[in-house]
Scaffold this motif. Structure first.
Motif, PDB file in Angstrom:
ATOM      1  N   UNK A 107       0.546  -1.631  -0.156  1.00 53.75           N
ATOM      2  CA  UNK A 107       0.202  -0.086   0.153  1.00 53.75           C
ATOM      3  C   UNK A 107       0.736   0.911   0.295  1.00 53.75           C
ATOM      4  N   UNK A 108      -0.021   2.320  -0.228  1.00 54.12           N
ATOM      5  CA  UNK A 108       1.146   3.563   0.019  1.00 54.12           C
ATOM      6  C   UNK A 108       0.100   4.484  -0.618  1.00 54.12           C
ATOM      7  N   UNK A 109       0.543   5.935  -0.816  1.00 56.61           N
ATOM      8  CA  UNK A 109       0.278   7.276  -1.370  1.00 56.61           C
ATOM      9  C   UNK A 109       0.060   7.171  -2.984  1.00 56.61           C
ATOM     10  N   UNK A 110      -0.714   7.293  -3.764  1.00 57.05           N
ATOM     11  CA  UNK A 110       0.061   7.299  -5.341  1.00 57.05           C
ATOM     12  C   UNK A 110      -1.650   8.625  -5.762  1.00 57.05           C
ATOM     13  N   UNK A 136      -0.349   3.334 -10.061  1.00 60.50           N
ATOM     14  CA  UNK A 136      -0.768   2.195 -10.406  1.00 60.50           C
ATOM     15  C   UNK A 136       0.082   1.297  -8.916  1.00 60.50           C
ATOM     16  N   UNK A 137      -0.976   0.356  -7.739  1.00 61.76           N
ATOM     17  CA  UNK A 137      -0.265  -0.384  -7.163  1.00 61.76           C
ATOM     18  C   UNK A 137      -0.144  -1.795  -7.243  1.00 61.76           C
ATOM     19  N   UNK A 138       1.123  -2.664  -6.276  1.00 58.87           N
ATOM     20  CA  UNK A 138       0.514  -3.677  -6.162  1.00 58.87           C
ATOM     21  C   UNK A 138       0.667  -4.318  -5.239  1.00 58.87           C
ATOM     22  N   UNK A 139      -0.403  -5.084  -4.859  1.00 58.93           N
ATOM     23  CA  UNK A 139      -0.900  -5.354  -3.089  1.00 58.93           C
ATOM     24  C   UNK A 139      -0.431  -6.852  -3.323  1.00 58.93           C
ATOM     25  N   UNK A 178      -8.622  -3.831 -11.750  1.00 65.25           N
ATOM     26  CA  UNK A 178      -7.805  -4.445 -10.872  1.00 65.25           C
ATOM     27  C   UNK A 178      -8.514  -6.099 -11.190  1.00 65.25           C
ATOM     28  N   UNK A 179      -6.506  -6.648 -11.358  1.00 64.84           N
ATOM     29  CA  UNK A 179      -5.570  -7.977 -11.405  1.00 64.84           C
ATOM     30  C   UNK A 179      -5.940  -8.573  -9.996  1.00 64.84           C
ATOM     31  N   UNK A 180      -6.804  -9.900 -10.113  1.00 63.76           N
ATOM     32  CA  UNK A 180      -6.485 -10.220  -8.926  1.00 63.76           C
ATOM     33  C   UNK A 180      -5.359 -11.962  -9.502  1.00 63.76           C
ATOM     34  N   UNK A 231       3.312 -18.781  -1.175  1.00 61.43           N
ATOM     35  CA  UNK A 231       1.262 -19.276  -0.535  1.00 61.43           C
ATOM     36  C   UNK A 231       1.729 -17.362  -0.425  1.00 61.43           C
ATOM     37  N   UNK A 232       1.339 -16.894  -1.698  1.00 63.91           N
ATOM     38  CA  UNK A 232       1.159 -15.108  -2.147  1.00 63.91           C
ATOM     39  C   UNK A 232       0.023 -15.058  -3.053  1.00 63.91           C
ATOM     40  N   UNK A 233      -0.874 -13.666  -2.774  1.00 59.97           N
ATOM     41  CA  UNK A 233      -1.528 -13.737  -3.533  1.00 59.97           C
ATOM     42  C   UNK A 233      -1.714 -12.129  -3.687  1.00 59.97           C
ATOM     43  N   UNK A 234      -2.050 -11.512  -5.026  1.00 67.28           N
ATOM     44  CA  UNK A 234      -1.646 -10.542  -5.297  1.00 67.28           C
ATOM     45  C   UNK A 234      -3.198  -9.396  -6.005  1.00 67.28           C
TER      46      UNK A 234
END
Length: 127
Positions: free
Chosen positions: A9-12, A17-20, A68-70, A77-80
Protein backbone atom coordinates in the motif's frame (compact mmCIF):
# COMPACT_ATOMS: atom_id res chain seq x y z
CA UNK A 1 -4.70 -21.17 11.54
CA UNK A 2 -3.55 -19.03 8.65
CA UNK A 3 -1.64 -15.82 9.18
CA UNK A 4 -1.95 -13.19 6.48
CA UNK A 5 0.15 -10.09 5.97
CA UNK A 6 -0.59 -7.44 3.37
CA UNK A 7 1.99 -5.13 1.88
CA UNK A 8 2.37 -2.76 -1.02
CA UNK A 9 0.00 0.00 0.00
CA UNK A 10 0.93 3.65 -0.14
CA UNK A 11 0.17 7.06 -1.57
CA UNK A 12 -0.29 7.39 -5.33
CA UNK A 13 -1.72 9.98 -7.67
CA UNK A 14 -4.91 9.37 -9.56
CA UNK A 15 -4.24 7.29 -12.65
CA UNK A 16 -1.32 5.55 -11.01
CA UNK A 17 -0.80 1.91 -10.06
CA UNK A 18 -0.04 -0.16 -7.00
CA UNK A 19 0.47 -3.86 -6.45
CA UNK A 20 -0.67 -5.31 -3.18
CA UNK A 21 0.71 -8.57 -1.84
CA UNK A 22 -0.76 -10.95 0.70
CA UNK A 23 1.75 -13.36 2.24
CA UNK A 24 0.28 -16.39 3.98
CA UNK A 25 1.80 -18.67 6.58
CA UNK A 26 0.49 -21.53 8.64
CA UNK A 27 -1.86 -23.92 6.90
CA UNK A 28 -1.51 -24.69 3.22
CA UNK A 29 -2.39 -21.58 1.27
CA UNK A 30 -3.28 -23.57 -1.83
CA UNK A 31 -6.28 -25.10 -0.05
CA UNK A 32 -7.95 -21.72 0.36
CA UNK A 33 -9.77 -19.29 -1.83
CA UNK A 34 -8.50 -15.75 -1.39
CA UNK A 35 -10.27 -12.42 -1.41
CA UNK A 36 -9.50 -8.73 -1.20
CA UNK A 37 -11.78 -6.31 0.58
CA UNK A 38 -11.48 -2.63 1.39
CA UNK A 39 -12.87 -0.26 3.97
CA UNK A 40 -12.96 3.50 3.68
CA UNK A 41 -13.51 5.73 6.72
CA UNK A 42 -17.06 5.52 8.06
CA UNK A 43 -18.02 2.96 5.43
CA UNK A 44 -18.64 -0.75 5.59
CA UNK A 45 -16.05 -3.22 4.40
CA UNK A 46 -16.70 -4.01 0.76
CA UNK A 47 -15.71 -6.76 -1.62
CA UNK A 48 -13.05 -5.97 -4.20
CA UNK A 49 -11.95 -9.24 -5.77
CA UNK A 50 -11.51 -12.96 -5.14
CA UNK A 51 -9.74 -15.93 -6.66
CA UNK A 52 -10.36 -19.66 -6.28
CA UNK A 53 -7.71 -21.86 -4.68
CA UNK A 54 -6.62 -23.15 -8.07
CA UNK A 55 -6.56 -19.74 -9.70
CA UNK A 56 -9.21 -21.05 -12.05
CA UNK A 57 -11.91 -18.56 -11.15
CA UNK A 58 -11.67 -14.85 -10.49
CA UNK A 59 -14.32 -12.39 -9.36
CA UNK A 60 -14.44 -8.61 -9.27
CA UNK A 61 -16.65 -5.87 -7.95
CA UNK A 62 -18.11 -3.79 -10.75
CA UNK A 63 -16.29 -0.74 -9.43
CA UNK A 64 -12.85 -2.27 -10.11
CA UNK A 65 -13.54 -4.49 -13.10
CA UNK A 66 -11.11 -3.75 -15.91
CA UNK A 67 -8.74 -1.85 -13.60
CA UNK A 68 -7.74 -4.42 -10.96
CA UNK A 69 -6.31 -7.90 -11.49
CA UNK A 70 -6.14 -10.58 -8.82
CA UNK A 71 -3.63 -13.42 -8.97
CA UNK A 72 -1.85 -15.89 -6.73
CA UNK A 73 1.32 -17.94 -6.57
CA UNK A 74 0.62 -21.00 -4.46
CA UNK A 75 4.26 -22.03 -4.52
CA UNK A 76 5.08 -18.77 -2.74
CA UNK A 77 1.93 -18.78 -0.59
CA UNK A 78 1.25 -15.27 -1.80
CA UNK A 79 -1.65 -13.52 -3.42
CA UNK A 80 -1.62 -10.27 -5.34
CA UNK A 81 -3.88 -7.43 -6.36
CA UNK A 82 -2.62 -5.32 -9.24
CA UNK A 83 -4.41 -1.99 -9.20
CA UNK A 84 -4.23 0.26 -12.24
CA UNK A 85 -5.94 3.52 -13.19
CA UNK A 86 -6.48 4.28 -9.53
CA UNK A 87 -9.12 6.80 -8.53
CA UNK A 88 -9.53 8.84 -5.33
CA UNK A 89 -12.56 6.70 -4.49
CA UNK A 90 -10.26 3.69 -4.28
CA UNK A 91 -8.77 5.17 -1.12
CA UNK A 92 -9.26 2.70 1.73
CA UNK A 93 -7.59 0.13 3.91
CA UNK A 94 -7.26 -3.04 1.87
CA UNK A 95 -7.55 -6.43 3.52
CA UNK A 96 -6.82 -9.89 2.23
CA UNK A 97 -8.67 -12.89 3.57
CA UNK A 98 -8.96 -16.62 2.91
CA UNK A 99 -11.97 -18.89 2.72
CA UNK A 100 -12.21 -22.68 2.49
CA UNK A 101 -11.48 -23.95 -0.99
CA UNK A 102 -14.97 -25.44 -1.33
CA UNK A 103 -16.63 -22.02 -1.05
CA UNK A 104 -18.98 -21.26 -3.90
CA UNK A 105 -17.78 -18.50 -6.17
CA UNK A 106 -21.00 -16.59 -5.63
CA UNK A 107 -20.27 -16.51 -1.90
CA UNK A 108 -16.80 -15.05 -2.15
CA UNK A 109 -18.12 -11.49 -2.10
CA UNK A 110 -19.49 -12.06 1.41
CA UNK A 111 -17.20 -11.30 4.36
CA UNK A 112 -18.86 -14.11 6.31
CA UNK A 113 -17.35 -16.69 3.94
CA UNK A 114 -13.82 -15.90 5.14
CA UNK A 115 -12.09 -17.51 8.09
CA UNK A 116 -8.86 -15.55 8.35
CA UNK A 117 -8.00 -11.90 7.73
CA UNK A 118 -4.90 -9.80 7.50
CA UNK A 119 -4.38 -6.50 9.33
CA UNK A 120 -4.77 -4.39 6.22
CA UNK A 121 -2.67 -1.96 4.21
CA UNK A 122 -3.56 1.66 3.53
CA UNK A 123 -4.04 2.82 -0.05
CA UNK A 124 -4.43 6.54 -0.61
CA UNK A 125 -5.12 7.98 -4.05
CA UNK A 126 -4.72 11.73 -4.40
CA UNK A 127 -6.58 13.76 -7.02
Amino acid sequence: QVQLEESGGGLVQAGGSLRLSCAASGRTFSRYDMGWFRQAPEKEREFVSAIKWSGGGTYYADSVKGRFTISRDNAKSTGYLQMNSLKPEDTAVYYCAVAPGYTAGTSLSNTLSYDYWGQGTQVTVSS
